[in-house]
Design a protein around this motif. Structure first.
Motif, mmCIF file in Angstrom:
data_model
loop_
_atom_site.group_PDB
_atom_site.id
_atom_site.type_symbol
_atom_site.label_atom_id
_atom_site.label_comp_id
_atom_site.label_asym_id
_atom_site.label_seq_id
_atom_site.Cartn_x
_atom_site.Cartn_y
_atom_site.Cartn_z
ATOM 1 N N GLN A 91 0.705 -1.223 0.089
ATOM 2 C CA GLN A 91 -0.056 0.110 0.043
ATOM 3 C C GLN A 91 0.699 1.184 0.049
ATOM 4 O O GLN A 91 0.582 2.195 -0.754
ATOM 5 N N GLU A 92 1.954 1.410 0.620
ATOM 6 C CA GLU A 92 2.771 2.500 0.870
ATOM 7 C C GLU A 92 3.518 2.784 -0.429
ATOM 8 O O GLU A 92 3.800 3.571 -0.919
ATOM 9 N N VAL A 93 4.244 1.552 -0.901
ATOM 10 C CA VAL A 93 5.045 1.547 -2.156
ATOM 11 C C VAL A 93 4.156 2.123 -3.279
ATOM 12 O O VAL A 93 4.533 2.992 -4.187
ATOM 13 N N LYS A 94 2.923 1.783 -3.454
ATOM 14 C CA LYS A 94 1.970 2.266 -4.491
ATOM 15 C C LYS A 94 1.838 3.693 -4.475
ATOM 16 O O LYS A 94 1.835 4.448 -5.617
ATOM 17 N N GLN A 95 2.225 4.210 -3.262
ATOM 18 C CA GLN A 95 2.105 5.799 -3.391
ATOM 19 C C GLN A 95 3.648 6.559 -3.703
ATOM 20 O O GLN A 95 3.431 7.778 -3.716
ATOM 21 N N VAL A 96 4.446 5.676 -3.875
ATOM 22 C CA VAL A 96 5.710 6.544 -4.245
ATOM 23 C C VAL A 96 6.177 5.883 -5.682
ATOM 24 O O VAL A 96 6.049 4.634 -5.837
ATOM 25 N N LYS A 97 6.540 6.876 -6.379
ATOM 26 C CA LYS A 97 6.823 6.691 -7.960
ATOM 27 C C LYS A 97 8.324 6.543 -8.061
ATOM 28 O O LYS A 97 8.721 5.717 -9.210
ATOM 29 N N ASN A 98 9.091 7.286 -7.432
ATOM 30 C CA ASN A 98 10.551 7.403 -7.570
ATOM 31 C C ASN A 98 11.359 7.034 -6.176
ATOM 32 O O ASN A 98 10.607 7.446 -5.432
ATOM 33 N N GLY A 99 12.378 6.838 -6.604
ATOM 34 C CA GLY A 99 13.557 6.837 -5.399
ATOM 35 C C GLY A 99 13.316 5.401 -4.456
ATOM 36 O O GLY A 99 13.717 5.597 -3.315
ATOM 37 N N LEU A 100 12.795 4.323 -4.894
ATOM 38 C CA LEU A 100 12.669 3.252 -3.980
ATOM 39 C C LEU A 100 13.976 2.622 -4.054
ATOM 40 O O LEU A 100 14.624 2.305 -5.060
ATOM 41 N N PRO A 101 14.481 2.096 -2.932
ATOM 42 C CA PRO A 101 15.925 1.359 -3.041
ATOM 43 C C PRO A 101 15.690 0.277 -3.708
ATOM 44 O O PRO A 101 14.749 -0.577 -3.953
ATOM 45 N N PRO A 102 16.756 -0.232 -4.683
ATOM 46 C CA PRO A 102 16.915 -1.540 -5.436
ATOM 47 C C PRO A 102 16.874 -2.821 -4.693
ATOM 48 O O PRO A 102 17.290 -2.623 -3.300
ATOM 49 N N LEU A 103 16.405 -3.761 -4.929
ATOM 50 C CA LEU A 103 16.277 -5.132 -4.042
ATOM 51 C C LEU A 103 17.145 -6.196 -4.794
ATOM 52 O O LEU A 103 17.126 -6.350 -6.138
ATOM 53 N N PHE A 104 17.909 -6.920 -4.120
ATOM 54 C CA PHE A 104 18.491 -8.048 -4.581
ATOM 55 C C PHE A 104 17.952 -9.094 -3.557
ATOM 56 O O PHE A 104 17.828 -9.161 -2.279
ATOM 57 N N ALA A 105 17.232 -10.104 -4.163
ATOM 58 C CA ALA A 105 16.638 -11.400 -3.442
ATOM 59 C C ALA A 105 16.972 -12.719 -4.210
ATOM 60 O O ALA A 105 17.325 -12.656 -5.282
ATOM 61 N N ALA A 106 17.020 -13.647 -3.135
ATOM 62 C CA ALA A 106 17.456 -14.877 -3.542
ATOM 63 C C ALA A 106 16.534 -15.834 -2.549
ATOM 64 O O ALA A 106 16.520 -15.511 -1.678
ATOM 65 N N HIS A 107 16.311 -16.905 -3.211
ATOM 66 C CA HIS A 107 15.511 -18.081 -2.592
ATOM 67 C C HIS A 107 15.787 -19.524 -3.032
ATOM 68 O O HIS A 107 15.982 -19.572 -4.260
ATOM 69 N N GLY A 108 15.702 -20.271 -2.233
ATOM 70 C CA GLY A 108 15.888 -21.797 -2.346
ATOM 71 C C GLY A 108 14.594 -22.402 -3.088
ATOM 72 O O GLY A 108 13.696 -21.966 -2.448
ATOM 73 N N GLY A 109 14.858 -23.277 -3.958
ATOM 74 C CA GLY A 109 13.773 -23.892 -4.817
ATOM 75 C C GLY A 109 13.121 -24.899 -3.814
ATOM 76 O O GLY A 109 11.900 -25.458 -4.145
ATOM 77 N N LYS A 110 13.825 -25.390 -2.588
ATOM 78 C CA LYS A 110 13.221 -26.479 -1.854
ATOM 79 C C LYS A 110 12.861 -26.009 -0.608
ATOM 80 O O LYS A 110 12.893 -26.760 0.353
ATOM 81 N N ASP A 111 12.736 -24.665 -0.336
ATOM 82 C CA ASP A 111 12.726 -24.004 0.988
ATOM 83 C C ASP A 111 11.064 -24.735 1.527
ATOM 84 O O ASP A 111 10.129 -24.380 0.905
ATOM 85 N N PRO A 112 11.048 -25.429 2.405
ATOM 86 C CA PRO A 112 9.901 -25.886 3.171
ATOM 87 C C PRO A 112 9.327 -24.876 4.051
ATOM 88 O O PRO A 112 8.157 -25.098 4.515
#
Length: 163
Positions: A91-112
């Motif tokens: 909800q809060e990110v929808k209100q911001v159009k510029n200046g959001l920090p970039p994201l690095f994400a990683a995830h295990g394919g077998k994460d239970p």
């Protein structure tokens, strides 16, 4: 944990994408970690040289910190982490159009614990709202960290921080 209490970053009723957020608890944790960020900034470290992130719930806390309270940091990383489907973050990110920090994400394919699809849905939702994202899947990884994952994070951090 079958109803047993445990010490974690913030309260959760269950580990599921559709669970309601315990926002009071999240905000208390954000305030405590936010104090550290402010101390670093007060000591002379520019916030555009600060990256926050974490593993699992630590990554969830980093999402809240970065996309609700500290949008002026250099970046966010999230490893095997999540945002609830109806999170206040979206909800809060929808209100911001510029200046959001970039994201690095990683995830295990077998994460239970934090299912892979939940992690992917989180990243896709943020990307659809304007967050610049880098995502890596590790097909054989469970709810854990991997050496290659950490190497890629190190490369991303060097690029983001220009070091």
């Amino acid at each position: 944990m079958n109803g047993a209490l445990s010490n974690v970053w913030f309260d959760r009723k269950k580990i599921a994408p559709t669970a309601d957020e315990c926002i009071e608890s999240v905000d208390i944790a954000c305030e405590e970690v936010g104090k550290i960020l402010r101390e670093e900034a007060d000591s002379g470290i520019s916030k555009n040289k600060i990256v926050i992130g974490g593993f699992s719930m630590g990554g969830a806390l980093a999402y809240h910190l970065a996309y609700r309270f500290h949008r002026d940091i250099a970046g966010v990383f999230s490893l095997s982490s999540f945002i609830n489907k109806d999170s206040i973050i979206y909800q809060e990110v929808k209100q911001v159009k510029n200046g959001l920090p970039p994201l690095f994400a990683a995830h295990g394919g077998k994460d239970p614990l934090v299912l892979f699809d939940w992690g992917v849905d989180t990243v896709k939702a943020l990307e659809s709202l304007g967050v610049s994202t880098v995502f890596h899947e590790f097909p054989r990884l469970h709810h854990e960290l991997g050496v290659q994952e950490l190497r890629l994070l190190e490369e991303w951090l060097s690029k983001i921080l220009n070091v």
